[in-house]
Design a protein around this motif. Structure first.
Motif, mmCIF file in Angstrom:
data_model
loop_
_atom_site.group_PDB
_atom_site.id
_atom_site.type_symbol
_atom_site.label_atom_id
_atom_site.label_comp_id
_atom_site.label_asym_id
_atom_site.label_seq_id
_atom_site.Cartn_x
_atom_site.Cartn_y
_atom_site.Cartn_z
ATOM 1 N N LEU A 51 0.842 -1.186 0.000
ATOM 2 C CA LEU A 51 0.000 0.000 0.000
ATOM 3 C C LEU A 51 0.883 1.244 0.000
ATOM 4 O O LEU A 51 1.953 1.244 0.612
ATOM 5 C CB LEU A 51 -0.888 0.038 1.254
ATOM 6 N N PRO A 52 0.441 2.299 -0.673
ATOM 7 C CA PRO A 52 1.206 3.547 -0.655
ATOM 8 C C PRO A 52 1.424 4.042 0.774
ATOM 9 O O PRO A 52 0.515 3.987 1.598
ATOM 10 C CB PRO A 52 0.316 4.520 -1.439
ATOM 11 N N ILE A 114 -9.605 -4.849 -5.511
ATOM 12 C CA ILE A 114 -10.332 -3.609 -5.792
ATOM 13 C C ILE A 114 -9.465 -2.637 -6.602
ATOM 14 O O ILE A 114 -9.802 -1.468 -6.730
ATOM 15 C CB ILE A 114 -10.847 -2.932 -4.498
ATOM 16 N N ASN A 115 -8.342 -3.160 -7.123
ATOM 17 C CA ASN A 115 -7.404 -2.350 -7.915
ATOM 18 C C ASN A 115 -6.871 -1.152 -7.135
ATOM 19 O O ASN A 115 -6.709 -0.058 -7.680
ATOM 20 C CB ASN A 115 -8.060 -1.879 -9.224
ATOM 21 N N GLY A 116 -6.584 -1.388 -5.854
ATOM 22 C CA GLY A 116 -5.981 -0.364 -5.025
ATOM 23 C C GLY A 116 -4.576 -0.043 -5.530
ATOM 24 O O GLY A 116 -3.895 -0.893 -6.100
ATOM 25 N N GLU A 117 -4.168 1.196 -5.313
ATOM 26 C CA GLU A 117 -2.835 1.635 -5.748
ATOM 27 C C GLU A 117 -1.762 0.821 -5.011
ATOM 28 O O GLU A 117 -1.871 0.568 -3.821
ATOM 29 C CB GLU A 117 -2.664 3.126 -5.446
ATOM 30 N N VAL A 118 -0.722 0.441 -5.759
ATOM 31 C CA VAL A 118 0.366 -0.361 -5.196
ATOM 32 C C VAL A 118 1.693 0.349 -5.430
ATOM 33 O O VAL A 118 1.953 0.821 -6.541
ATOM 34 C CB VAL A 118 0.402 -1.770 -5.857
ATOM 35 N N GLU A 119 2.490 0.423 -4.382
ATOM 36 C CA GLU A 119 3.863 0.944 -4.460
ATOM 37 C C GLU A 119 4.822 -0.220 -4.593
ATOM 38 O O GLU A 119 4.559 -1.302 -4.093
ATOM 39 C CB GLU A 119 4.218 1.686 -3.172
ATOM 40 N N GLY A 120 5.966 0.075 -5.182
ATOM 41 C CA GLY A 120 7.036 -0.918 -5.212
ATOM 42 C C GLY A 120 7.020 -1.807 -6.341
ATOM 43 O O GLY A 120 6.566 -2.476 -7.011
#
Length: 120
Positions: A51-52, A114-120
């Motif tokens: 998660l961001p 839910i296509n949540g923003e992903v970091e990394g």
């Protein structure tokens, strides 16, 4: 004395903690709420994405390191891959005096769903 399974312990933990959905977490991020997102997965899982703005503390190190990383008064959302380790971690943190802690139900898998923003 009857022995408990891991599943029993997870079920008991979930009855004693707050759970939030990935959708609720996305709303928290959208509204820039003052929340610490605590990833308790293993390093190899963390390296695949997170998660961001999350911080990383593997579940096995929680009890010995969390106090040096997160203030007890801080709002915390704990997550793992599916929401089981995070439920146990949230219960542990609650027992340690963290009063505003929740586990993200469905974990990182639910976040990805839910296509949540992903970091990394």
């Amino acid at each position: 004395m009857a022995h408990k399974t891991g599943e029993d312990l997870i079920e008991e933990a979930k009855k004693q903690i707050e759970e939030v959905t990935p959708e609720q977490v996305r709303d928290m991020q959208d509204h820039k709420e003052n929340v610490v997102y605590l990833d308790v997965r293993e390093p190899n899982e963390w390296n695949l994405g997170r998660l961001p703005h999350a911080i990383h503390l593997p579940r096995g190190n929680l009890e010995t390191k969390v106090e040096g990383m997160i203030d007890r008064g801080q709002r915390v959302v704990v997550y793992c891959a599916r929401g089981n380790r995070s439920a146990l971690a949230a219960l542990t943190m609650k027992q340690m005096g963290y009063e505003n802690v929740a586990s993200m139900a469905r974990g990182f898998m639910g976040w990805a769903d839910i296509n949540g923003e992903v970091e990394g």
